[in-house]
Enzyme design. Structure first.
Site, PDB file in Angstrom:
ATOM      1  N   GLU A 268      15.573   4.320  -2.167  1.00 38.56           N
ATOM      2  CA  GLU A 268      14.281   3.540  -2.439  1.00 38.56           C
ATOM      3  C   GLU A 268      13.525   3.610  -1.152  1.00 38.56           C
ATOM      4  O   GLU A 268      13.844   3.808  -0.022  1.00 38.56           O
ATOM      5  CB  GLU A 268      15.007   2.035  -2.251  1.00 38.56           C
TER       6      GLU A 268
ATOM      7  N   ARG B 257      -1.037   6.203  -0.496  1.00 42.75           N
ATOM      8  CA  ARG B 257       0.465   6.878  -0.601  1.00 42.75           C
ATOM      9  C   ARG B 257       0.520   8.316   0.010  1.00 42.75           C
ATOM     10  O   ARG B 257       1.520   8.765   0.508  1.00 42.75           O
ATOM     11  CB  ARG B 257       0.663   7.070  -2.213  1.00 42.75           C
TER      12      ARG B 257
HETATM   13  P1  IMP Z   1      11.364  -6.016  -3.269  1.00 46.39           P
HETATM   14  O1  IMP Z   1      11.784  -6.275  -4.547  1.00 46.39           O
HETATM   15  O2  IMP Z   1      10.471  -7.296  -2.849  1.00 46.39           O
HETATM   16  O3  IMP Z   1      12.329  -5.594  -2.434  1.00 46.39           O
HETATM   17  O4  IMP Z   1       9.913  -5.077  -3.329  1.00 46.39           O
HETATM   18  C1  IMP Z   1      10.344  -3.822  -3.398  1.00 46.39           C
HETATM   19  C2  IMP Z   1       9.164  -2.843  -3.843  1.00 46.39           C
HETATM   20  O5  IMP Z   1       8.187  -3.603  -3.470  1.00 46.39           O
HETATM   21  C3  IMP Z   1       9.216  -1.554  -3.148  1.00 46.39           C
HETATM   22  O6  IMP Z   1       9.691  -0.776  -3.703  1.00 46.39           O
HETATM   23  C4  IMP Z   1       7.575  -1.421  -3.253  1.00 46.39           C
HETATM   24  O7  IMP Z   1       7.093  -0.701  -4.245  1.00 46.39           O
HETATM   25  C5  IMP Z   1       7.111  -2.797  -3.042  1.00 46.39           C
HETATM   26  N1  IMP Z   1       6.850  -3.110  -1.475  1.00 46.39           N
HETATM   27  C6  IMP Z   1       7.419  -4.230  -0.786  1.00 46.39           C
HETATM   28  N2  IMP Z   1       7.098  -4.211   0.392  1.00 46.39           N
HETATM   29  C7  IMP Z   1       6.101  -3.343   0.471  1.00 46.39           C
HETATM   30  C8  IMP Z   1       5.197  -3.090   1.687  1.00 46.39           C
HETATM   31  O8  IMP Z   1       5.195  -3.409   2.652  1.00 46.39           O
HETATM   32  N3  IMP Z   1       4.306  -1.983   1.466  1.00 46.39           N
HETATM   33  C9  IMP Z   1       4.125  -1.276   0.022  1.00 46.39           C
HETATM   34  N4  IMP Z   1       5.014  -1.619  -1.045  1.00 46.39           N
HETATM   35  C10 IMP Z   1       5.785  -2.949  -0.825  1.00 46.39           C
END
Ligand code: IMP
Length: 181
Positions: free
Chosen positions: A105, A172
């Site tokens: 991840e 990206r």
């Molecule tokens: P979670 O489900 O909140 O843990 O988020 C996971 C996903 O959110 C990651 O795989 C990213 O695609 C996106 N994400 C979370 N925080 C960030 C960030 O600070 N920058 C870019 N993408 C983020």
């Protein structure tokens, strides 16, 4: 040169983690993963799209035989706040029964995506299931039971881009990790 011929200068986010910092840490993570699995073959799952750069760098330091799989997941749309909704947009090619599986991840924020993926993959009966995340925001975590086996960097609750991570599909390709306000 007329105004409309001038190259557009894109916004460059300030550096939070440099290319060198990331490269060193990725090598360290790969070494720990190598120690865990030894010569055992694994299936390493790249969660698209954000993990693609981390995954390809990590992969090149892994010493065991690796079957590469790609899983498309979408949890964000164009927002910087987690929706909690996880959608599988591209599924795996091969069964995971009896395989040693490593989920790779990019970032764990609330942890909802990784928690969802773990339950999604567990029912496919892998021999083992471990998780690696380049970045982890402990302050944002909403899934306290979540286990991340390999963590690159713990970072504060700020939005970061680059090294595969986007904001609205931008940034990206930045070779470093930068912050957005
Ligand atoms: P979670 O489900 O909140 O843990 O988020 C996971 C996903 O959110 C990651 O795989 C990213 O695609 C996106 N994400 C979370 N925080 C960030 C960030 O600070 N920058 C870019 N993408 C983020």
């Amino acid at each position: 040169m007329s105004e409309d011929q001038k190259p557009v200068k894109f916004f460059e986010p300030p550096v939070y983690l440099s290319e060198a910092d990331i490269a060193t840490r990725v090598r360290e993570l790969a070494q720990r993963i190598n120690e865990t699995y030894g010569d055992q073959e694994i299936t390493a799952i790249c969660t698209l799209k954000g993990s693609v750069v981390f995954y390809s760098d990590l992969l090149r330091h892994l010493k065991m035989p690796v079957v590469c799989e790609f899983l498309g997941v979408s949890s964000y749309g164009n927002h910087t706040e987690s929706t909690g909704e996880v959608k599988v947009t591209l599924d795996l090619n091969e069964p995971l029964t009896g395989r040693h599986v490593l989920i790779v991840e990019d970032i764990v924020d609330t942890g909802l995506t990784l928690s969802y993926l773990i339950s999604y993959l567990k029912v496919k009966n892998p021999a083992s299931l471990r998780t690696a995340a380049l970045l982890f925001k402990p302050e944002a975590l909403k899934s306290p039971e979540l286990r991340i086996d390999y963590i690159g960097f713990e970072i504060p609750n700020r939005f970061v881009v680059g090294y595969g991570l986007d904001y609205a599909e931008k940034f990206r390709g930045l070779p470093y990790i930068g912050t957005l306000n």
